[in-house]
Design an enzyme around this catalytic site. Structure first.
Site, mmCIF file in Angstrom:
data_model
loop_
_atom_site.group_PDB
_atom_site.id
_atom_site.type_symbol
_atom_site.label_atom_id
_atom_site.label_comp_id
_atom_site.label_asym_id
_atom_site.label_seq_id
_atom_site.Cartn_x
_atom_site.Cartn_y
_atom_site.Cartn_z
ATOM 1 N N GLN A 61 0.805 -1.217 0.000
ATOM 2 C CA GLN A 61 0.000 0.000 0.000
ATOM 3 C C GLN A 61 0.846 1.279 0.000
ATOM 4 O OE1 GLN A 61 -2.448 -2.143 2.282
ATOM 5 N NE2 GLN A 61 -3.295 -2.404 0.243
ATOM 6 N N ASN A 62 2.154 1.147 0.132
ATOM 7 C CA ASN A 62 2.989 2.334 0.047
ATOM 8 C C ASN A 62 2.987 2.801 -1.410
ATOM 9 O OD1 ASN A 62 5.390 4.094 -0.220
ATOM 10 N ND2 ASN A 62 5.631 3.583 1.938
ATOM 11 N N ARG A 63 2.809 4.088 -1.595
ATOM 12 C CA ARG A 63 2.623 4.614 -2.943
ATOM 13 C C ARG A 63 3.902 5.120 -3.608
ATOM 14 N NH1 ARG A 63 -2.122 7.735 -0.519
ATOM 15 N NH2 ARG A 63 -0.549 8.001 1.077
#
Length: 161
Positions: free
Chosen positions: A38-40
């Site tokens: 989920q880290n962008r």
């Protein structure tokens, strides 16, 4: 629990350095920068540099180096339960003064989130020879920023180069 950062992503051509605070648990487990799904961070890099697909971690790192971007963390190690930046205590900084002296082409330092900038300010003086930008964290914990809003802010700084 004491957690340690990775070696920097660097070569002698980097002109811009992105500094995070300290890898999260998923990144430490995978031994990869920004490994949490989920880290962008990597999604932003793909969009900013108009890359359709990145097939491997090596390709991700190569993308940054192709654009003269280095990557490291302000904390060499710290105590932290879990992955939240707010939980970082007893940090020890990396030797950024030596790193910057060894990379004379760097002119811009970007902090990936406020914690990285605050830890930097605690241990280092800002040098007028560099431009500094504190950008919103790409972490999933920073839910107030949509991918589109992150893209707008990150693209503005990365495309100045």
């Amino acid at each position: 629990m004491i957690k340690q950062c990775f070696l920097p992503l660097e070569n002698q051509d980097i002109r811009l350095l992105i500094l995070g605070s300290l890898p999260g648990d998923k990144s430490l487990q995978e031994q990869q920068y920004y490994a949490h799904p989920q880290n962008r961070f990597w999604k932003l890099m793909k969009l900013i540099f108009n890359v359709a697909e990145i097939h491997s971690y090596t390709d991700k790192l190569d993308l940054l180096l192709e654009h003269h971007i280095g990557l490291w963390d302000v904390c060499a190690q710290a105590q932290r339960k879990g992955s939240m930046d707010l939980d970082i205590i007893d940090e020890e900084p990396n030797d950024l003064d030596v790193f910057l002296a060894d990379h004379p082409h760097i002119h811009t330092i970007i902090f990936n989130g406020q914690k990285a900038q605050k830890v930097f300010d605690k241990y280092f003086k800002k040098n007028p020879n560099y431009r500094y930008f504190t950008l919103p964290s790409t972490s999933p914990a920073n839910a107030q920023y949509s991918l589109e809003k992150l893209l707008q802010e990150w693209r503005t700084v990365l495309k100045k180069d």
